[in-house]
Design a protein around this motif. Structure first.
Motif, PDB file in Angstrom:
ATOM      1  N   ASP A  60       1.344   5.311  -0.114  1.00 46.74           N
ATOM      2  CA  ASP A  60       0.400   6.486   0.376  1.00 46.74           C
ATOM      3  C   ASP A  60       1.562   7.769   0.395  1.00 46.74           C
ATOM      4  O   ASP A  60       2.748   7.310   1.083  1.00 46.74           O
ATOM      5  CB  ASP A  60      -0.100   6.080   1.497  1.00 46.74           C
ATOM      6  CG  ASP A  60      -1.574   6.824   1.603  1.00 46.74           C
ATOM      7  OD1 ASP A  60      -1.404   8.373   0.906  1.00 46.74           O
ATOM      8  OD2 ASP A  60      -2.527   5.929   2.148  1.00 46.74           O
ATOM      9  N   SER A  61       1.049   8.578   1.153  1.00 43.08           N
ATOM     10  CA  SER A  61       1.849  10.134   2.331  1.00 43.08           C
ATOM     11  C   SER A  61       2.058  10.020   3.335  1.00 43.08           C
ATOM     12  O   SER A  61       1.423   8.897   4.105  1.00 43.08           O
ATOM     13  CB  SER A  61       0.683  11.336   1.834  1.00 43.08           C
ATOM     14  OG  SER A  61      -0.408  11.667   2.165  1.00 43.08           O
ATOM     15  N   THR A  62       2.896  10.870   4.129  1.00 38.20           N
ATOM     16  CA  THR A  62       3.367  10.580   5.211  1.00 38.20           C
ATOM     17  C   THR A  62       2.290  10.645   6.031  1.00 38.20           C
ATOM     18  O   THR A  62       2.046   9.654   7.333  1.00 38.20           O
ATOM     19  CB  THR A  62       3.964  11.205   5.486  1.00 38.20           C
ATOM     20  OG1 THR A  62       5.169  10.797   5.162  1.00 38.20           O
ATOM     21  CG2 THR A  62       4.815  11.176   7.304  1.00 38.20           C
ATOM     22  N   PRO A  63       1.250  11.707   6.172  1.00 36.36           N
ATOM     23  CA  PRO A  63      -0.062  12.277   6.617  1.00 36.36           C
ATOM     24  C   PRO A  63      -1.200  10.503   6.530  1.00 36.36           C
ATOM     25  O   PRO A  63      -0.877  10.106   7.861  1.00 36.36           O
ATOM     26  CB  PRO A  63      -0.583  13.122   6.441  1.00 36.36           C
ATOM     27  CG  PRO A  63       0.431  13.793   5.774  1.00 36.36           C
ATOM     28  CD  PRO A  63       1.729  12.581   4.823  1.00 36.36           C
ATOM     29  N   ASN A  64      -1.340   9.924   5.600  1.00 39.33           N
ATOM     30  CA  ASN A  64      -2.249   9.281   5.607  1.00 39.33           C
ATOM     31  C   ASN A  64      -1.584   8.134   5.945  1.00 39.33           C
ATOM     32  O   ASN A  64      -1.901   6.396   6.603  1.00 39.33           O
ATOM     33  CB  ASN A  64      -2.693   8.514   4.201  1.00 39.33           C
ATOM     34  CG  ASN A  64      -3.296   9.622   3.878  1.00 39.33           C
ATOM     35  OD1 ASN A  64      -3.780  10.867   4.576  1.00 39.33           O
ATOM     36  ND2 ASN A  64      -3.465  10.231   1.818  1.00 39.33           N
ATOM     37  N   ILE A  65      -0.316   7.315   6.060  1.00 40.61           N
ATOM     38  CA  ILE A  65       1.206   6.902   6.534  1.00 40.61           C
ATOM     39  C   ILE A  65       0.710   7.054   7.780  1.00 40.61           C
ATOM     40  O   ILE A  65       0.416   5.913   8.892  1.00 40.61           O
ATOM     41  CB  ILE A  65       2.330   6.060   5.710  1.00 40.61           C
ATOM     42  CG1 ILE A  65       2.475   5.903   4.538  1.00 40.61           C
ATOM     43  CG2 ILE A  65       2.881   4.974   6.791  1.00 40.61           C
ATOM     44  CD1 ILE A  65       3.520   6.266   4.084  1.00 40.61           C
TER      45      ILE A  65
ATOM     46  N   SER B 169       2.534  15.909   2.382  1.00 42.55           N
ATOM     47  CA  SER B 169       3.367  14.334   2.662  1.00 42.55           C
ATOM     48  C   SER B 169       5.098  15.280   2.935  1.00 42.55           C
ATOM     49  O   SER B 169       4.548  16.347   3.404  1.00 42.55           O
ATOM     50  CB  SER B 169       3.694  14.213   0.463  1.00 42.55           C
ATOM     51  OG  SER B 169       4.333  14.907   0.401  1.00 42.55           O
TER      52      SER B 169
ATOM     53  N   HIS C 220       0.599  -1.331  -0.295  1.00 48.16           N
ATOM     54  CA  HIS C 220      -0.107   0.056  -0.318  1.00 48.16           C
ATOM     55  C   HIS C 220       1.180   1.091   0.269  1.00 48.16           C
ATOM     56  O   HIS C 220       1.255   1.680   1.169  1.00 48.16           O
ATOM     57  CB  HIS C 220      -0.982   0.105   1.017  1.00 48.16           C
ATOM     58  CG  HIS C 220      -1.770   1.645   1.576  1.00 48.16           C
ATOM     59  ND1 HIS C 220      -2.561   1.535   0.616  1.00 48.16           N
ATOM     60  CD2 HIS C 220      -1.580   2.192   2.506  1.00 48.16           C
ATOM     61  CE1 HIS C 220      -2.945   2.452   1.539  1.00 48.16           C
ATOM     62  NE2 HIS C 220      -2.804   3.572   1.965  1.00 48.16           N
TER      63      HIS C 220
ATOM     64  N   ALA D 118      -1.995   7.946   9.754  1.00 48.51           N
ATOM     65  CA  ALA D 118      -3.342   7.436  10.004  1.00 48.51           C
ATOM     66  C   ALA D 118      -3.760   6.723  10.104  1.00 48.51           C
ATOM     67  O   ALA D 118      -4.329   5.551  10.784  1.00 48.51           O
ATOM     68  CB  ALA D 118      -4.294   8.100   9.219  1.00 48.51           C
ATOM     69  N   ARG D 119      -2.638   5.844   8.698  1.00 54.89           N
ATOM     70  CA  ARG D 119      -3.094   4.500   8.929  1.00 54.89           C
ATOM     71  C   ARG D 119      -2.922   3.357   9.523  1.00 54.89           C
ATOM     72  O   ARG D 119      -2.843   2.228  10.637  1.00 54.89           O
ATOM     73  CB  ARG D 119      -2.022   3.436   7.570  1.00 54.89           C
ATOM     74  CG  ARG D 119      -2.818   2.463   6.563  1.00 54.89           C
ATOM     75  CD  ARG D 119      -2.329   2.046   5.347  1.00 54.89           C
ATOM     76  NE  ARG D 119      -3.030   0.949   5.146  1.00 54.89           N
ATOM     77  CZ  ARG D 119      -4.649   0.664   4.441  1.00 54.89           C
ATOM     78  NH1 ARG D 119      -4.888   1.996   4.608  1.00 54.89           N
ATOM     79  NH2 ARG D 119      -4.215  -1.112   4.085  1.00 54.89           N
TER      80      ARG D 119
ATOM     81  N   SER E 250      -4.765   3.770  13.204  1.00 60.04           N
ATOM     82  CA  SER E 250      -5.782   3.119  13.211  1.00 60.04           C
ATOM     83  C   SER E 250      -6.041   1.987  13.813  1.00 60.04           C
ATOM     84  O   SER E 250      -7.024   1.123  13.548  1.00 60.04           O
ATOM     85  CB  SER E 250      -6.870   3.400  11.813  1.00 60.04           C
ATOM     86  OG  SER E 250      -6.170   2.834  11.023  1.00 60.04           O
TER      87      SER E 250
END
Length: 254
Positions: free
Chosen positions: A62-67, A144, A60, A69-70, A73
């Motif tokens: 993704d960008s740093t903020p999304n990583i 990012s 997967h 969050a992932r 979570s």
């Protein structure tokens, strides 16, 4: 072997790696999280690693903020190859096994224009500032780790507010170069490895005192049931074959 053929380079796997990791580990399906700017390298290395080890990768990007969050979570994962900024988040860092991380690749920042377009002078901070202010539009990915640094450079140059109005936000690193190639933005500003693409030309790197490398590092999830396989992937990413692919993709190994 051409440096521009990472997939071809990756096919050459060391016998030592194959013997070490396929003889002692059962096949596993590894859930991998990787930074978006590692897409070319990781995609080129996935099949050779799977062939050598017997493991399967589900990656997967993704960008740093999304990583962050992932990871926070509770989404299951086994191993990451992500910007070092991910580990600055205390909650995210707690989801990794104790011990040092392993750096895989690093890359600096640069600027592109549409192929054939005039290349502005960006050789000094003052020249870079003038070029940015003169450009009607600029493509990059603010949300990012790399984008955060680009924004910080704008702030250092005292042009953060002016740049907000010029910014053409892209959804992924791989979309920056196409946006410039299609004329949607005059300049593309980001990590140099993702700026190499058809239809664009590299103006050059950020001027010396504004240059910085973004480090992509790896770590195993604290709760993974596939720790040995995850470590095998990290070991593979440091082999001669893998580092050749990383270099061919415009990054510096380690």
């Amino acid at each position: 072997m051409s440096k521009s053929s990472p997939k071809s380079v990756a096919i050459l796997l060391s016998a030592a790696f194959i013997m070490t990791h396929t003889s002692s580990l059962q096949a596993a399906e590894l859930k991998v999280i990787a930074g978006g700017s590692m897409t070319t390298s990781m995609n080129a290395l996935a099949a050779p690693f799977e062939k050598a080890s017997g493991h399967k990768l589900s990656i997967h990007f993704d960008s740093t903020p999304n990583i962050i969050a992932r990871v926070n979570s509770g989404t299951p994962f086994d191993v990451v190859v992500v910007p070092v900024d991910v580990f600055k988040d205390i909650a995210a860092k707690a989801r990794f096994a104790p011990g040092p991380t392993v750096d895989i690749a690093r890359v600096g920042y640069g600027v592109i224009v549409r192929a054939g377009a005039p290349k502005p002078d960006i050789s000094t901070p003052d020249a870079f500032k003038k070029a940015l202010l003169a450009a009607p539009s600029i493509a990059f990915l603010p949300a990012s780790a790399a984008g955060a640094y680009v924004t910080k450079v704008f702030e250092r140059l005292g042009i953060a507010e002016e740049m907000k109005a010029k910014t053409k936000v892209q959804a992924a690193p791989a979309l920056i170069a196409p946006a410039v190639a299609k004329g949607e933005a005059e300049l593309g500003v980001f990590l140099t490895n993702v700026l190499v693409a058809p239809g664009v030309e590299l103006v050059g790197p950020f001027p010396g005192e504004l240059q910085q490398e973004l480090v992509f590092t790896s770590a195993v999830a604290a709760d993974t049931k596939e720790a040995d396989a995850a470590k095998a992937l990290i070991d593979y990413l440091r082999t001669q074959e893998a580092t050749a692919v990383i270099k061919a993709a415009g990054m510096t190994p380690g």
